[in-house]
Design an enzyme around this catalytic site. Structure first.
Site, PDB file in Angstrom:
ATOM      1  N   GLU A  43       6.044   8.863   5.112  1.00  0.00           N
ATOM      2  CA  GLU A  43       5.965   8.687   6.575  1.00  0.00           C
ATOM      3  C   GLU A  43       7.372   8.826   7.157  1.00  0.00           C
ATOM      4  OE1 GLU A  43       3.346   5.061   7.194  1.00  0.00           O
ATOM      5  OE2 GLU A  43       2.091   6.764   7.732  1.00  0.00           O
ATOM      6  N   HIS A  69       0.860  -1.182   0.000  1.00  0.00           N
ATOM      7  CA  HIS A  69       0.000   0.000   0.000  1.00  0.00           C
ATOM      8  C   HIS A  69       0.898   1.233   0.000  1.00  0.00           C
ATOM      9  CE1 HIS A  69       0.963  -0.713   4.226  1.00  0.00           C
ATOM     10  NE2 HIS A  69       0.978   0.607   4.275  1.00  0.00           N
TER      11      HIS A  69
HETATM   12  N1  LIG Z   1       1.692   1.394   7.345  1.00  0.00           N
HETATM   13  S1  LIG Z   1       2.282   0.003   7.788  1.00  0.00           S
HETATM   14  O1  LIG Z   1       3.076  -0.691   6.703  1.00  0.00           O
HETATM   15  O2  LIG Z   1       3.221   0.225   8.986  1.00  0.00           O
HETATM   16  C1  LIG Z   1       0.972  -1.119   8.190  1.00  0.00           C
HETATM   17  C2  LIG Z   1       1.014  -2.433   7.775  1.00  0.00           C
HETATM   18  C3  LIG Z   1      -0.018  -3.312   8.162  1.00  0.00           C
HETATM   19  C4  LIG Z   1      -1.037  -2.828   8.967  1.00  0.00           C
HETATM   20  O3  LIG Z   1      -2.011  -3.712   9.344  1.00  0.00           O
HETATM   21  C5  LIG Z   1      -3.063  -3.171  10.120  1.00  0.00           C
HETATM   22  C6  LIG Z   1      -3.875  -4.296  10.613  1.00  0.00           C
HETATM   23  C7  LIG Z   1      -3.517  -5.252  11.520  1.00  0.00           C
HETATM   24  N2  LIG Z   1      -4.601  -6.029  11.633  1.00  0.00           N
HETATM   25  C8  LIG Z   1      -4.775  -7.167  12.421  1.00  0.00           C
HETATM   26  C9  LIG Z   1      -5.899  -7.953  12.182  1.00  0.00           C
HETATM   27  C10 LIG Z   1      -6.113  -9.087  12.956  1.00  0.00           C
HETATM   28  C11 LIG Z   1      -5.229  -9.421  13.976  1.00  0.00           C
HETATM   29  C12 LIG Z   1      -4.106  -8.618  14.207  1.00  0.00           C
HETATM   30  C13 LIG Z   1      -3.882  -7.492  13.426  1.00  0.00           C
HETATM   31  N3  LIG Z   1      -5.562  -5.569  10.846  1.00  0.00           N
HETATM   32  N4  LIG Z   1      -5.115  -4.509  10.227  1.00  0.00           N
HETATM   33  C14 LIG Z   1      -1.070  -1.509   9.392  1.00  0.00           C
HETATM   34  C15 LIG Z   1      -0.042  -0.638   8.987  1.00  0.00           C
HETATM   35 ZN   LIG Z   2       2.049   1.837   5.445  1.00  0.00          ZN
END
Ligand SMILES: NS(O)(O)c1ccc(OCc2cn(-c3ccccc3)nn2)cc1
Ligand SMILES: [Zn+2]
Length: 258
Positions: free
Chosen positions: A104, A92
């Protein structure tokens, strides 16, 4: 009301529902090249992606995300600063309302117009969801976008944007090779950090490429046609979906290059 990037639900407010926002290993950070320590023990990144694992492209109301089949090891990251094998789950972007901001991570205070995140999870755990909350659960490769010539590989993504304009829209997206979005040189900085959006879990080994890729100003404008808002709601342009740099709190940033 759910989290977002506005004054009333944005990064300054996230701590109210996600107290880890004030944690010891939060992301992003300002990377100061002169203060990074070169580590000769760091291996080159080994990224192998299989375009046939590409599934769909989605507007999740916070970003545009391309999701991959992660039931096999065919799209994965090994070596670099990590041990073991991490599977690609999704990539993303984060971007600004104008070309002078949007990334970021920053480099000695410099903001890029956008930043690509390739999200991988540690196969010592059973799934992304299980890995996402573990200290060694995720490895995210960050790639800066700078303004330059039109990027033909980005063009394939942008063509799908009209069909996923609003929150919750998704469409099938096949045979995209994310390695076409990597810079030629894979020199990187690495440090221990977090998700940059809620739930802000401190589970990410960050791997930030020194060399940016290019996007034209027109291509950046295409990102800004996406909406935070769902179909039927007042249109709310998806821009400035970036968290500002967070305190380093004593962490060391290592460089894979001199
Ligand atoms: N921007 S970034 O690359 O740092 C980044 C990368 C991945 C992300 O996942 C959010 C997320 C975690 N969960 C989740 C769902 C179920 C269990 C545990 C977690 N759902 N959405 C957020 C930010
Ligand atoms: Zn990200």
């Amino acid at each position: 009301m759910s989290w977002g990037y506005k004054a009333n639900n944005g990064p300054q407010k996230w701590v109210e529902n996600f107290p880890i926002a004030d944690g010891v290993r939060q992301s992003p950070i300002d990377i100061v090249p002169g203060q990074a320590s070169y580590d000769a023990g760091l291996k080159p990144l080994n990224l192998k992606y299989d375009p046939s694992t590409c599934l769909d492209i989605l507007n999740n109301g916070h970003s545009v995300q391309v999701t991959f089949a992660d039931d096999t090891d065919s799209s994965r990251l090994t070596d670099g600063p990590i041990s073991g094998l991490y599977r690609l789950k999704q990539f993303h972007f984060h971007w600004g309302a104008s070309d002078d901001k949007g990334s970021e991570h920053t480099v000695a205070g410099t903001k890029y117009p956008a930043e690509l995140h390739l999200v991988h999870w540690n196969t010592k755990y059973a799934s992304f969801s299980e890995a996402a909350s573990k200290p060694d659960g995720l490895a995210v490769v960050g790639v800066f976008l700078k303004i330059g010539g039109e990027n033909p590989n980005l063009q394939k993504l942008l063509k799908a944007f009209d069909t996923i304009k609003s929150k919750g829209k998704q469409t099938s997206f096949a045979n995209f090779d994310p390695s076409t979005l990597l810079p030629g040189c894979l020199d990187y900085w690495t440090y221990d950090g977090s998700l940059t959006t809620p739930p802000l879990y401190e589970s990410v080994t960050w791997i930030v490429c020194k060399e940016p890729i290019t996007a034209s100003s027109a291509q950046m404008a295409k990102f800004r046609t996406l909406l935070f808002s769902a179909d039927g709601a007042a249109p709310d342009c998806m821009v400035n979906n970036y968290r500002p740099p967070q305190p380093l709190k004593g962490r060391t940033v290592r460089a894979s290059f001199k």
